[in-house]
Scaffold this active site. Structure first.
Site, PDB file in Angstrom:
ATOM      1  N   TYR A  16     129.978  16.720  13.450  1.00  0.00           N
ATOM      2  CA  TYR A  16     129.419  18.021  13.065  1.00  0.00           C
ATOM      3  C   TYR A  16     128.245  17.922  12.096  1.00  0.00           C
ATOM      4  O   TYR A  16     127.622  18.932  11.770  1.00  0.00           O
ATOM      5  CB  TYR A  16     130.508  18.879  12.402  1.00  0.00           C
ATOM      6  CG  TYR A  16     131.679  19.131  13.304  1.00  0.00           C
ATOM      7  CD1 TYR A  16     131.605  20.061  14.321  1.00  0.00           C
ATOM      8  CD2 TYR A  16     132.871  18.416  13.146  1.00  0.00           C
ATOM      9  CE1 TYR A  16     132.680  20.297  15.159  1.00  0.00           C
ATOM     10  CE2 TYR A  16     133.954  18.639  13.973  1.00  0.00           C
ATOM     11  CZ  TYR A  16     133.847  19.581  14.978  1.00  0.00           C
ATOM     12  OH  TYR A  16     134.914  19.800  15.799  1.00  0.00           O
ATOM     13  N   HIS A  21     126.102  24.955  11.965  1.00  0.00           N
ATOM     14  CA  HIS A  21     127.214  25.478  11.180  1.00  0.00           C
ATOM     15  C   HIS A  21     127.415  24.700   9.886  1.00  0.00           C
ATOM     16  O   HIS A  21     128.124  25.157   9.003  1.00  0.00           O
ATOM     17  CB  HIS A  21     128.482  25.426  12.029  1.00  0.00           C
ATOM     18  CG  HIS A  21     129.327  26.660  11.967  1.00  0.00           C
ATOM     19  ND1 HIS A  21     128.897  27.885  11.512  1.00  0.00           N
ATOM     20  CD2 HIS A  21     130.629  26.843  12.309  1.00  0.00           C
ATOM     21  CE1 HIS A  21     129.887  28.762  11.599  1.00  0.00           C
ATOM     22  NE2 HIS A  21     130.941  28.151  12.060  1.00  0.00           N
ATOM     23  N   ASN A  67     137.101  27.168   9.457  1.00  0.00           N
ATOM     24  CA  ASN A  67     138.049  28.273   9.637  1.00  0.00           C
ATOM     25  C   ASN A  67     139.109  28.361   8.549  1.00  0.00           C
ATOM     26  O   ASN A  67     139.782  29.380   8.433  1.00  0.00           O
ATOM     27  CB  ASN A  67     138.716  28.173  11.003  1.00  0.00           C
ATOM     28  CG  ASN A  67     137.738  28.425  12.131  1.00  0.00           C
ATOM     29  OD1 ASN A  67     136.573  28.728  11.919  1.00  0.00           O
ATOM     30  ND2 ASN A  67     138.210  28.279  13.351  1.00  0.00           N
ATOM     31  N   ASN A 113     133.903  32.860  10.364  1.00  0.00           N
ATOM     32  CA  ASN A 113     135.305  32.520  10.111  1.00  0.00           C
ATOM     33  C   ASN A 113     135.537  31.879   8.746  1.00  0.00           C
ATOM     34  O   ASN A 113     136.605  32.034   8.162  1.00  0.00           O
ATOM     35  CB  ASN A 113     135.847  31.619  11.219  1.00  0.00           C
ATOM     36  CG  ASN A 113     136.026  32.381  12.512  1.00  0.00           C
ATOM     37  OD1 ASN A 113     136.249  33.593  12.519  1.00  0.00           O
ATOM     38  ND2 ASN A 113     135.906  31.687  13.623  1.00  0.00           N
TER      39      ASN A 113
END
Length: 185
Positions: A16, A21, A67, A113
């Protein structure tokens, strides 16, 4: 000594690392690099600390995945005894044009989220947040778009925008939320 918790939202792991994000992680990494400090893996996150203008700053990259970011934020707020007014959350924002920053002292989660999780865990949406625009001009689903790596042209622009974001963060620490919003929004 005043204490500040500056939390960048993102997902841990090299998979990631270069995704949209992970903007929150990215900007904190740049602050750490400029201040010659390192993150250490601790409970629920990667944490770094240093002093700026007589104030203790804790940089936090939650290891809980976006999240569940609220678990990490709440834990470190309590552990380091940081007042809510001294918490700043940094996230991407799919609804802001690319490269635009927006600082607010409260508000909705915009479907993010990570922000939802923080609101749930700390019991309020009245916390400072610095959002960075990554607006999706394609027809891709939001969840796949935010987890894509930055495009080459975005990366070139991203580095020019970082200094502005870092100035906003340090102004928040030095001058407080309201004055910083007046200066940068």
């Amino acid at each position: 000594m005043n204490k500040f918790l500056i939390t960048g939202l993102g997902n841990p792991g090299c998979l990631y690392e270069k995704t949209r994000h992970n903007f929150g992680f990215f900007i904190l990494d740049q602050i750490a690099k400029k201040n010659l400090i390192f993150f250490i893996k601790k409970k629920l996150g990667f944490i770094s600390e240093f002093t700026f203008s007589g104030k203790k700053i804790f940089l936090l990259k939650p290891s809980t995945f976006i999240n569940n970011s609220g678990l990490s934020v709440k834990y470190w707020m309590i552990k380091k005894k940081v007042l809510l007014k001294n918490v700043l959350i940094i996230s991407d924002d799919i609804y802001l044009n690319f490269g635009k920053f927006r600082l607010r002292g409260k508000g909705g989660n915009g479907g993010h989220n990570g922000l939802k999780s923080i609101e749930k865990e700390i019991g309020t949406s009245n916390y400072a947040r610095l959002r960075f625009g990554i607006k999706n001009f394609s027809n891709k689903r939001i969840d796949s778009y935010v987890l894509e790596n930055w495009k080459r042209e975005e990366i070139n622009s991203l580095f020019t925008k970082l200094d502005e974001g870092i100035k906003i963060i340090f102004s928040f620490v030095e001058n407080g939320l309201q004055k910083t919003m007046n200066l940068f929004n």
